[in-house]
Write a protein that holds these residues in place. Structure first.
Motif, PDB file in Angstrom:
ATOM      1  N   UNK A   1      26.555-126.768 -59.467  1.00 20.64           N
ATOM      2  CA  UNK A   1      27.092-126.572 -58.113  1.00 20.64           C
ATOM      3  C   UNK A   1      27.521-125.126 -57.902  1.00 20.64           C
ATOM      4  N   UNK A   2      28.067-124.496 -58.945  1.00 21.37           N
ATOM      5  CA  UNK A   2      28.415-123.078 -58.806  1.00 21.37           C
ATOM      6  C   UNK A   2      27.156-122.242 -58.617  1.00 21.37           C
ATOM      7  N   UNK A   3      26.024-122.726 -59.157  1.00 25.20           N
ATOM      8  CA  UNK A   3      24.747-122.051 -58.914  1.00 25.20           C
ATOM      9  C   UNK A   3      24.327-122.134 -57.460  1.00 25.20           C
ATOM     10  N   UNK A   4      24.648-123.239 -56.802  1.00 24.79           N
ATOM     11  CA  UNK A   4      24.346-123.340 -55.368  1.00 24.79           C
ATOM     12  C   UNK A   4      25.258-122.409 -54.575  1.00 24.79           C
ATOM     13  N   UNK A   5      26.456-122.155 -55.078  1.00 22.32           N
ATOM     14  CA  UNK A   5      27.299-121.141 -54.451  1.00 22.32           C
ATOM     15  C   UNK A   5      26.608-119.782 -54.505  1.00 22.32           C
ATOM     16  N   UNK A   6      25.963-119.478 -55.625  1.00 21.11           N
ATOM     17  CA  UNK A   6      25.206-118.228 -55.725  1.00 21.11           C
ATOM     18  C   UNK A   6      24.029-118.237 -54.747  1.00 21.11           C
ATOM     19  N   UNK A   7      23.363-119.385 -54.610  1.00 19.00           N
ATOM     20  CA  UNK A   7      22.302-119.524 -53.599  1.00 19.00           C
ATOM     21  C   UNK A   7      22.870-119.214 -52.219  1.00 19.00           C
ATOM     22  N   UNK A   8      24.068-119.701 -51.955  1.00 18.45           N
ATOM     23  CA  UNK A   8      24.740-119.470 -50.671  1.00 18.45           C
ATOM     24  C   UNK A   8      24.962-117.976 -50.435  1.00 18.45           C
ATOM     25  N   UNK A   9      25.455-117.272 -51.461  1.00 17.91           N
ATOM     26  CA  UNK A   9      25.653-115.818 -51.322  1.00 17.91           C
ATOM     27  C   UNK A   9      24.358-115.146 -50.875  1.00 17.91           C
ATOM     28  N   UNK A  10      23.288-115.441 -51.585  1.00 21.76           N
ATOM     29  CA  UNK A  10      22.023-114.754 -51.347  1.00 21.76           C
ATOM     30  C   UNK A  10      21.387-115.189 -50.028  1.00 21.76           C
ATOM     31  N   UNK A  11      21.382-116.490 -49.760  1.00 22.46           N
ATOM     32  CA  UNK A  11      20.715-116.992 -48.556  1.00 22.46           C
ATOM     33  C   UNK A  11      21.383-116.481 -47.291  1.00 22.46           C
ATOM     34  N   UNK A  12      22.710-116.478 -47.267  1.00 23.09           N
ATOM     35  CA  UNK A  12      23.376-116.000 -46.051  1.00 23.09           C
ATOM     36  C   UNK A  12      23.177-114.502 -45.850  1.00 23.09           C
ATOM     37  N   UNK A  13      23.023-113.746 -46.927  1.00 21.26           N
ATOM     38  CA  UNK A  13      22.769-112.316 -46.761  1.00 21.26           C
ATOM     39  C   UNK A  13      21.353-112.078 -46.228  1.00 21.26           C
ATOM     40  N   UNK A  14      20.379-112.841 -46.730  1.00 23.84           N
ATOM     41  CA  UNK A  14      19.023-112.707 -46.192  1.00 23.84           C
ATOM     42  C   UNK A  14      18.988-113.144 -44.736  1.00 23.84           C
ATOM     43  N   UNK A  15      19.721-114.198 -44.400  1.00 24.69           N
ATOM     44  CA  UNK A  15      19.714-114.736 -43.045  1.00 24.69           C
ATOM     45  C   UNK A  15      20.410-113.830 -42.043  1.00 24.69           C
ATOM     46  N   UNK A  16      21.203-112.888 -42.538  1.00 25.05           N
ATOM     47  CA  UNK A  16      21.959-112.009 -41.655  1.00 25.05           C
ATOM     48  C   UNK A  16      21.040-111.157 -40.788  1.00 25.05           C
TER      49      UNK A  16
ATOM     50  N   UNK B   1      21.888-108.389 -39.862  1.00 25.26           N
ATOM     51  CA  UNK B   1      22.197-107.016 -40.286  1.00 25.26           C
ATOM     52  C   UNK B   1      21.675-106.745 -41.694  1.00 25.26           C
ATOM     53  N   UNK B   2      20.717-107.533 -42.154  1.00 27.60           N
ATOM     54  CA  UNK B   2      20.179-107.380 -43.507  1.00 27.60           C
ATOM     55  C   UNK B   2      19.623-105.973 -43.724  1.00 27.60           C
ATOM     56  N   UNK B   3      19.734-105.502 -44.966  1.00 24.68           N
ATOM     57  CA  UNK B   3      19.263-104.176 -45.347  1.00 24.68           C
ATOM     58  C   UNK B   3      18.295-104.304 -46.519  1.00 24.68           C
ATOM     59  N   UNK B   4      17.444-103.298 -46.749  1.00 26.55           N
ATOM     60  CA  UNK B   4      16.460-103.393 -47.842  1.00 26.55           C
ATOM     61  C   UNK B   4      17.080-103.664 -49.203  1.00 26.55           C
ATOM     62  N   UNK B   5      18.185-103.003 -49.542  1.00 24.58           N
ATOM     63  CA  UNK B   5      18.814-103.233 -50.836  1.00 24.58           C
ATOM     64  C   UNK B   5      19.289-104.678 -50.937  1.00 24.58           C
ATOM     65  N   UNK B   6      19.967-105.138 -49.903  1.00 23.05           N
ATOM     66  CA  UNK B   6      20.474-106.502 -49.906  1.00 23.05           C
ATOM     67  C   UNK B   6      19.334-107.507 -49.998  1.00 23.05           C
TER      68      UNK B   6
ATOM     69  N   UNK C   1      24.287-107.646 -52.574  1.00 27.62           N
ATOM     70  CA  UNK C   1      23.944-107.151 -51.243  1.00 27.62           C
ATOM     71  C   UNK C   1      25.137-106.745 -50.413  1.00 27.62           C
ATOM     72  N   UNK C   2      26.306-107.268 -50.749  1.00 22.20           N
ATOM     73  CA  UNK C   2      27.510-106.887 -50.016  1.00 22.20           C
ATOM     74  C   UNK C   2      27.831-105.415 -50.128  1.00 22.20           C
ATOM     75  N   UNK C   3      27.320-104.761 -51.180  1.00 26.83           N
ATOM     76  CA  UNK C   3      27.564-103.327 -51.340  1.00 26.83           C
ATOM     77  C   UNK C   3      26.929-102.514 -50.224  1.00 26.83           C
TER      78      UNK C   3
END
Length: 401
Positions: A215-230, A232-237, A278-280
C-alpha cells in the motif's frame, strides 16, 4: 494529434520562469548492508550523541539491536511512541526525550510517520515550539525556499533516514502533524527538516506486513501519477515520474508474488525516491493528496490506503481537463490505451489491496465532513480540474465509495 498534445503539456513556456531547486539531501546510499552504510554515514558527522526515532513495532527487532550496536557509545536514547498521522502529543513527548538525551544527531528507522515525527521534533527543538499554535509560522510553505540554507543562529539537529516503507517522506522538507482535537492534519515545513542522508536496505522492509508495504507503494504511485497529471508538469518531473511508475508497475507485483524478492524491494525503494523527485521542479500534487491528508486522521486510515481508494477516482474526475496527461500515466504503467483511473485500480486490485472507501470502513455519512476538511488543504488549489467547493470534493469521494 494525441502524441503532440501530450508533449506540449510538459513543454515549459518560454515566457514563464521555472525554477528547479536542489534540496538539502546530501547523500543517498544503497547496495550495501544497513550496518555498513550507517557506520560510514555517522562517521562523517562526528556527533557523539545520536538519538533514534523509530516505530514501536521495530524496537523488539534484530534491526533495532543492530542499529544500537553500530552506534555503540554514541547511542544516547530512543523514542518510539509514534501513532499513525503523528499527533501533536506524540511530537512533544519526542521533543522532551530528545532534549533530555542531549541529542546532536537523529537517526530514523521506520516509515513515513517515524520520519515525519523526526522532522517535527527537530523543528520544535530548534524553534522552541511547545504546542499546536507554534506550528502556524511554518504552515505557509510558499514562504520557504527549500533550496536555501538559512543562516540562523540556531543549532538544528539534522537526521539520517533509514526507511522501511515506500512513503518517500525521507525526501521532503515538510511534515504532517495532526491535531486530534479537530481530527485534521497540518503540513508544516522548513528547508532544514529534510533528512541529511537516506539509507536504503531492502532487508529492513521484510519486517513490514506485506499489505502495508504494498500500500505504501501505491502512495508512491500517487506521488508520480499526480505529478504527471499536473497541467504544470515539467520535463524533469515527467522523466522522474514516468520511470517511477514503470519501476513500480513491474516491481510491486513481483514483491506480492514473492515477498522475499530483495531486488524487487530495492527497485520499489528507488522508485519511491523518483516518485517524489518531480517536486524539485515545483510540480505539485492535487486532490488525491489533499483528500489523503484529511481522510487519514479523520477516519484513522493509513496514507497508503487513502491512495489505494481515492487516486483512481481523482483521475476519473479530472479526466475532462487532462486526458492527454493521463495517457502518459497509463503508458508508464504498461497499460497504453486504458484510462488511467482503470489502470491504477487494476494495479491496486492485482495486489489484493482495497480499492473503495467502503472496503476500509469509512462511513458514508462521514464523506461530507471529510470533503469540508479537504478544502483546508493547499493542494486543492493545484488540482488540474478546478475545485471550487466542498461539493466538488464530495463528488470524488462518492465516486471512490
Amino acid at each position: 494529434m494525441g502524441f503532440a498534445m501530450k508533449e506540449q503539456a510538459s513543454t515549459p513556456s518560454a515566457t514563464t520562469e521555472t525554477v528547479h531547486r536542489f534540496y538539502g539531501t546530501e547523500r543517498v546510499r544503497y547496495g550495501a548492508s544497513f550496518g555498513e552504510m550507517l557506520a560510514n554515514e555517522t562517521a562523517r558527522d562526528g556527533a557523539s550523541r545520536i538519538f533514534v526515532v523509530t516505530a514501536p513495532e521495530i524496537v523488539p527487532s534484530a534491526s533495532f539491536d543492530q542499529l544500537k550496536a553500530v552506534l555503540g557509545s554514541r547511542f544516547c536514547g530512543f523514542f518510539s511512541d509514534i501513532p499513525p498521522h503523528v499527533p501533536i502529543e506524540s511530537v512533544l513527548a519526542g521533543v522532551a526525550a530528545a532534549r533530555e538525551a542531549g541529542a546532536q544527531l537523529m537517526v530514523t528507522l521506520g516509515g513515513g510517520s517515524a520520519i515525519d515525527a523526526t522532522k517535527l521534533i527537530s523543528l520544535c527543538l530548534a524553534q522552541g515550539i511547545g504546542d499546536m499554535s507554534g506550528f502556524e509560522a511554518y504552515a505557509h510553505l510558499a514562504q520557504f525556499d527549500p533550496s536555501h540554507r538559512p543562516a540562523e543562529n540556531v543549532d538544528w539537529i539534522r537526521s539520517i533516514a533509514v526507511p522501511t516503507t515506500l512513503s518517500a517522506a525521507e525526501f521532503t522538507w515538510f511534515a504532517g502533524v495532526t491535531d486530534p482535537a479537530v481530527g485534521m492534519k497540518r503540513v508544516v515545513g522548513h528547508p532544514l527538516l529534510i533528512p541529511r542522508a537516506v539509507l536504503y536496505d531492502p532487508r529492513l522492509t521484510l519486517g513490514v506486513p506485506l499489505p502495508v508495504f504494498l500500500a505504501s507503494g501505491i502512495k508512491a504511485v500517487d506521488h508520480a501519477a499526480e505529478k504527471i497529471a499536473s497541467l504544470a508538469a515539467q520535463p524533469f518531473s515527467d522523466a522522474m515520474s514516468k520511470e517511477a511508475l514503470r519501476m513500480l508497475a513491474h516491481a510491486l507485483p513481483r514483491v506480492a508474488a514473492d515477498p522475499k524478492d530483495l531486488p524487487a524491494r530495492l527497485t520499489c525503494q528507488l522508485a519511491a525516491w523518483l516518485s517524489i523527485a518531480g517536486g524539485m521542479s515545483g510540480v505539485r500534487n492535487g486532490a488525491s493528496h489533499a483528500i489523503g491528508h484529511m481522510l487519514g486522521p479523520h477516519a484513522s486510515v493509513p496514507h497508503g490506503l487513502t491512495s489505494c481508494t481515492v487516486l483512481a477516482s481523482v483521475m476519473r474526475w479530472n479526466r475532462p481537463v487532462n486526458h492527454e496527461r493521463q495517457a502518459v500515466i497509463s503508458a508508464a504503467l504498461g497499460r497504453k490505451g486504458v484510462d488511467a483511473g482503470d489502470a491504477i485500480e487494476d494495479l491496486v486490485s492485482g495486489l489484493r489491496l482495497p480499492t473503495r472507501l467502503r472496503d476500509i470502513g469509512v462511513p458514508r455519512a462521514e464523506l461530507t465532513e471529510i470533503a469540508r476538511k479537504t478544502m483546508e488543504d493547499s493542494l486543492v488549489c493545484s488540482n488540474p480540474r478546478k475545485i471550487s467547493t466542498a461539493q466538488d470534493v464530495l463528488e470524488i469521494l462518492e465516486m471512490a465509495y
